[in-house]
Design a protein around this motif. Structure first.
Motif, PDB file in Angstrom:
ATOM      1  N   THR A 195       0.792  -1.238   0.000  1.00 44.49           N
ATOM      2  CA  THR A 195       0.000   0.000   0.000  1.00 44.49           C
ATOM      3  C   THR A 195       0.823   1.287   0.000  1.00 44.49           C
ATOM      4  O   THR A 195       0.508   2.216  -0.767  1.00 44.49           O
ATOM      5  N   PRO A 196       1.875   1.427   0.821  1.00 41.44           N
ATOM      6  CA  PRO A 196       2.629   2.693   0.796  1.00 41.44           C
ATOM      7  C   PRO A 196       3.302   2.990  -0.540  1.00 41.44           C
ATOM      8  O   PRO A 196       3.655   4.147  -0.808  1.00 41.44           O
ATOM      9  N   HIS A 197       3.469   1.969  -1.381  1.00 36.77           N
ATOM     10  CA  HIS A 197       4.118   2.159  -2.678  1.00 36.77           C
ATOM     11  C   HIS A 197       3.132   2.537  -3.784  1.00 36.77           C
ATOM     12  O   HIS A 197       3.551   2.900  -4.883  1.00 36.77           O
ATOM     13  N   LEU A 198       1.831   2.439  -3.524  1.00 35.52           N
ATOM     14  CA  LEU A 198       0.851   2.704  -4.569  1.00 35.52           C
ATOM     15  C   LEU A 198       0.897   4.168  -4.998  1.00 35.52           C
ATOM     16  O   LEU A 198       1.196   5.048  -4.186  1.00 35.52           O
ATOM     17  N   PRO A 199       0.609   4.449  -6.269  1.00 34.66           N
ATOM     18  CA  PRO A 199       0.667   5.834  -6.752  1.00 34.66           C
ATOM     19  C   PRO A 199      -0.301   6.737  -5.988  1.00 34.66           C
ATOM     20  O   PRO A 199      -1.436   6.351  -5.711  1.00 34.66           O
ATOM     21  N   LYS A 200       0.182   7.924  -5.661  1.00 32.32           N
ATOM     22  CA  LYS A 200      -0.666   8.916  -4.975  1.00 32.32           C
ATOM     23  C   LYS A 200      -1.066  10.037  -5.924  1.00 32.32           C
ATOM     24  O   LYS A 200      -1.938  10.848  -5.614  1.00 32.32           O
ATOM     25  N   ALA A 201      -0.411  10.090  -7.084  1.00 30.04           N
ATOM     26  CA  ALA A 201      -0.711  11.108  -8.090  1.00 30.04           C
ATOM     27  C   ALA A 201      -0.546  10.483  -9.468  1.00 30.04           C
ATOM     28  O   ALA A 201       0.185   9.495  -9.623  1.00 30.04           O
ATOM     29  N   PRO A 202      -1.202  11.024 -10.499  1.00 31.80           N
ATOM     30  CA  PRO A 202      -1.109  10.456 -11.855  1.00 31.80           C
ATOM     31  C   PRO A 202       0.315  10.384 -12.392  1.00 31.80           C
ATOM     32  O   PRO A 202       0.616   9.544 -13.247  1.00 31.80           O
ATOM     33  N   THR A 203       1.201  11.250 -11.897  1.00 33.41           N
ATOM     34  CA  THR A 203       2.574  11.263 -12.395  1.00 33.41           C
ATOM     35  C   THR A 203       3.491  10.293 -11.661  1.00 33.41           C
ATOM     36  O   THR A 203       4.651  10.136 -12.043  1.00 33.41           O
ATOM     37  N   ASP A 204       2.985   9.645 -10.600  1.00 33.02           N
ATOM     38  CA  ASP A 204       3.805   8.674  -9.854  1.00 33.02           C
ATOM     39  C   ASP A 204       4.037   7.428 -10.707  1.00 33.02           C
ATOM     40  O   ASP A 204       3.179   7.054 -11.521  1.00 33.02           O
ATOM     41  N   PRO A 205       5.185   6.741 -10.502  1.00 37.12           N
ATOM     42  CA  PRO A 205       5.451   5.522 -11.273  1.00 37.12           C
ATOM     43  C   PRO A 205       4.388   4.456 -11.002  1.00 37.12           C
ATOM     44  O   PRO A 205       3.926   4.305  -9.859  1.00 37.12           O
ATOM     45  N   PRO A 206       3.978   3.716 -12.022  1.00 33.54           N
ATOM     46  CA  PRO A 206       3.013   2.634 -11.805  1.00 33.54           C
ATOM     47  C   PRO A 206       3.621   1.513 -10.975  1.00 33.54           C
ATOM     48  O   PRO A 206       4.843   1.315 -10.981  1.00 33.54           O
TER      49      PRO A 206
END
Length: 306
Positions: free
Chosen positions: A94-105
């Motif tokens: 969960t902490p690695h999931l994208p928080k913004a559209p520009t975050d790495p998938p």
């Protein structure tokens, strides 16, 4: 250059060992990796560095009861029930999931027992909206969906083990997987036999949970949920695997993954269980995994959709 980092991660007051392989440059994707039975994150040779060198950051943990997360002999194999196994994975992912559209998938991958765990998590109704929908793709290496004929336990042994597990859930039991069944590379076989962190010890509760998860997958009772939360799935399996069964993986893929719009099964002809450590040809496996991940990153770029 690849940067390696070690650390710990706290899950409900329980600390587990973690390791990451990071690109020395922009991160194109993140891969969260779940290891197999009696395994640990230090045994994946050139696989993780090869991905990091291509811009894919790799993060993994020695699961509860395994590897460097074991602090004392009584910790060995002390994974808890399936609900705990799934909760541990979800907490780490969960902490690695994208928080913004520009975050790495983010991609999630599991090997062997870890493959069965990852698939169970991806199919769990409880995690569809909170986690599965936010993972770009799921990858399974030699997943434990069925025993190979060489490793199939007798029905009596399974029945006795289940009954004993209800009475003595934390009772430890050795289950030795022959090193020569895991890889065709003599050096890898030797290193497995000499690795003190590979203790081959499960608890009756943990082993029963492993058998239950595997049986549910093999029967098709656990499969991707309708609605498309599980968007992409890659499965790789060696046809001569002597630990988990190639035929069971292929049957599951053919019969149970129709809800997944983007799916691929890769058969490695003549390969054994550890695709990541089956000799010099394992570099082909490294490329396949990296190519699959990066292709989906490219497909998601705004210019690719025009």
């Amino acid at each position: 250059m690849v940067i390696e980092k070690e650390g710990t991660f706290d899950i409900g007051g329980h600390s587990v060992y973690t390791k990451s392989w990071l690109p020395d440059g922009p991160i194109k994707a993140k891969l969260i990796f779940i290891h197999g039975f009696s395994d640990h994150m230090g045994r994946y040779y050139g696989f993780f560095p090869s991905l990091a060198a291509r811009g894919i950051a790799v993060h993994g943990l020695d699961q509860r009861g395994w590897g460097r997360s074991v602090r004392k002999p009584s910790d060995r194999g002390l994974t808890g029930p399936t609900s705990q196994v799934l909760a541990d994975m979800a907490a780490f992912i969960t902490p690695h999931l994208p928080k913004a559209p520009t975050d790495p998938p983010v991609f999630v991958m599991g090997h062997s027992m870890g493959g069965g765990q990852v698939l169970t998590l991806a199919c769990s109704p409880a995690y569809q909206d909170s986690l599965v929908r936010h993972v770009r793709g799921w990858l399974l290496e030699s997943p434990f969906i069925g025993f190979s004929p060489e490793e199939q336990p007798s029905a009596i042994k399974v029945m006795v083990g289940r009954l004993a597990g209800k009475l003595l859930p934390q009772f430890q039991l050795k289950h030795v997987v022959l090193p020569e069944h895991l890889s065709r590379d003599p050096e890898v076989v030797k290193s497995i036999a000499e690795d003190e962190l590979m203790h081959n010890t499960g608890t009756l509760e943990g082993l029963a949970g492993l058998l239950d998860r595997t049986a549910a997958l093999a029967k098709g009772e656990v499969r991707p949920q309708p609605g498309g939360a599980l968007r992409a799935l890659w499965v790789g399996h060696g046809t001569h695997d002597k630990t988990t069964w190639f035929d069971a993986s292929k049957k599951y893929f053919d019969e149970c993954t129709g809800e997944v719009p983007d799916r691929q099964f890769r058969a490695y002809e003549g390969w054994y269980h550890q695709l990541h450590a089956d000799g010099p040809q394992s570099e082909e496996f490294y490329r396949d995994v990296g190519d699959w991940i990066l292709a989906r990153c490219e497909a998601d770029k705004p210019e690719a959709k025009l």
